[in-house]
Design an enzyme around this catalytic site. Structure first.
Site, short mmCIF file in Angstrom:
data_model
loop_
_atom_site.label_atom_id
_atom_site.label_comp_id
_atom_site.label_asym_id
_atom_site.label_seq_id
_atom_site.Cartn_x
_atom_site.Cartn_y
_atom_site.Cartn_z
N TRP A 179 -8.99 -0.04 0.00
CA TRP A 179 -8.89 0.26 1.42
C TRP A 179 -10.27 0.57 2.00
CZ3 TRP A 179 -6.16 5.31 3.48
CH2 TRP A 179 -6.14 5.29 4.89
N ARG B 126 -5.51 -2.46 -4.07
CA ARG B 126 -6.55 -3.13 -3.29
C ARG B 126 -7.42 -2.06 -2.64
NH1 ARG B 126 -4.36 -5.69 2.43
NH2 ARG B 126 -2.96 -4.01 3.06
N ASP C 140 0.83 -1.22 0.00
CA ASP C 140 0.00 0.00 0.00
C ASP C 140 0.86 1.26 0.00
OD1 ASP C 140 -2.05 -1.88 0.35
OD2 ASP C 140 -2.12 -1.59 2.52
#
Length: 378
Positions: free
Chosen positions: A285, A283, A215
């Protein structure tokens, strides 16, 4: 700042735009050997700047503050230079030149210190570094940041922000940005997990290097990263890599992270294991997470499905918007992308996320002197 300096500052912006339009590098590729995209010479000017332009600027375009580790400037720390600025006394751009050196500091630009330009001798020479991390005892991710900007109209050029905590340290932010209309050019942003916290408001990054593991580009902002190198590092054993984790919570929020004309590549240490260590583009969050990839070169190490869920019990896939347009490279094949992603979108749809539409670029980026592509590049 006197009228002559304001006039020359305006000329400087024009010169930068014109010179870069003639000297602009083509789209970077994974074969490019040089780790940085622009350097400055010993006169503190970009190497492509003409002699006549240098003479014009040398006498008038002077920094308000100079920082030098060896004591040859007004200040020896970047913090002291920033604290010398008062928004009540300075109505125009406040320029801080940071000479080559490694500055081990934790810096916050408060929201009232608007219109600061911070520039260095190049991202390999002027380095602001720290090593705070969540696993190292810090209570919140945002408090691990080496450098935080809360002010509007901040510009950084030719400088590096890094967090050296390492891949075992958990969240460890190198750069956190909250100020609207913040712009970064020829900057290094290096870390591991949660490297760049693009927290809030409009943000623009051009000709930068951004590295990390999990991330490592994340936040709740309206961010565009153009013509930059996105370098994925080797994570701790048993972990995967994720480039983008956007935190958009609301359906109609105009927030998200866009990568355009970038190269997404593995770091040298990851290279031998790039096909066994899983790496994803993004991805979700939050529930309405948004990540868009336009005209990038994507390496072969990206997983075929492209995207992963946030967590097994909190997938956040129902309403997220992960989309691609015009990408090339072995990792750009979308045939096996996650079914809940948008896949390849139309050019008209992708245009919504280019600089003019996404950032209202023409209303503020020209004044920064940073080159940008308002729409698509040919």
């Amino acid at each position: 700042m006197n009228r002559n300096l304001v006039f020359v500052s305006t000329i400087f912006v024009c010169l930068v735009v014109v010179a870069l339009s003639n000297h602009q590098n083509e789209k970077i590729t994974t074969e490019e050997a040089s780790p940085h995209l622009l350097e400055v010479d010993y006169g503190r000017y970009p190497t492509w700047f003409s002699l006549s332009n240098r003479k014009l600027l040398k006498t008038e375009m002077k920094p308000n503050s100079i920082v030098a580790k060896d004591g040859s400037g007004e200040f020896t720390t970047v913090t002291d230079a920033i604290n010398s600025y008062s928004s009540k006394k300075n109505r125009h751009r406040f320029i801080i030149y940071v000479k080559a050196g490694i500055y081990n500091e934790y810096i916050t630009i408060d929201k009232d210190k608007t219109n600061i330009l911070l520039y260095g001798d190049g991202p390999t020479k002027t380095i602001i570094t720290g090593s705070k991390s969540l696993n190292g005892g810090v209570n919140k991710t945002m408090n691990t940041a080496t450098f935080t900007n809360l002010a509007k109209d901040f510009i950084a050029k030719s400088i590096t922000f890094e967090n050296t905590a390492g891949h075992e340290a958990g969240p460890s932010v190198a750069l956190q940005v909250e100020g609207d209309r913040s712009a970064f050019f020829d900057c290094g942003i290096y870390g591991y997990q949660d490297t760049l916290y693009a927290h809030k408001q409009r943000q623009f990054y051009r000709n930068c290097e951004i590295s990390g593991t999990i991330d490592f580009i994340f936040g709740h902002s309206t961010t565009l990263i153009q013509n930059s190198k996105i370098i994925v590092r080797k994570p701790s054993p048993g972990h995967s890599n994720v480039v983008v984790a956007d935190g958009t919570k609301q359906k109609n929020a105009l927030t998200g992270i866009v990568l355009q004309n970038c190269s997404i590549m593995p770091d040298v240490e990851l290279l031998p294991d790039r096909l066994t260590v899983k790496t994803y583009l993004a991805r979700p969050w939050r529930s309405f997470s948004r990540a868009i990839f336009i005209n990038n070169v994507i390496g072969d190490f990206i997983q075929p499905d492209g995207y992963s869920v946030w967590a097994p019990n909190e997938t956040n896939t129902a309403h997220c918007y992960f989309a691609e347009f015009g990408n090339t490279g072995p990792g750009a094949n979308t045939q096996a992308r996650a079914k809940w992603s948008k896949g390849v979108i139309s050019k008209d749809e992708a245009a919504k996320f280019t600089a003019e539409n996404w950032l209202q670029a023409s209303t503020w980026l020209p004044a920064t002197g940073i080159p940008f592509s308002p729409e698509f590049e040919s």
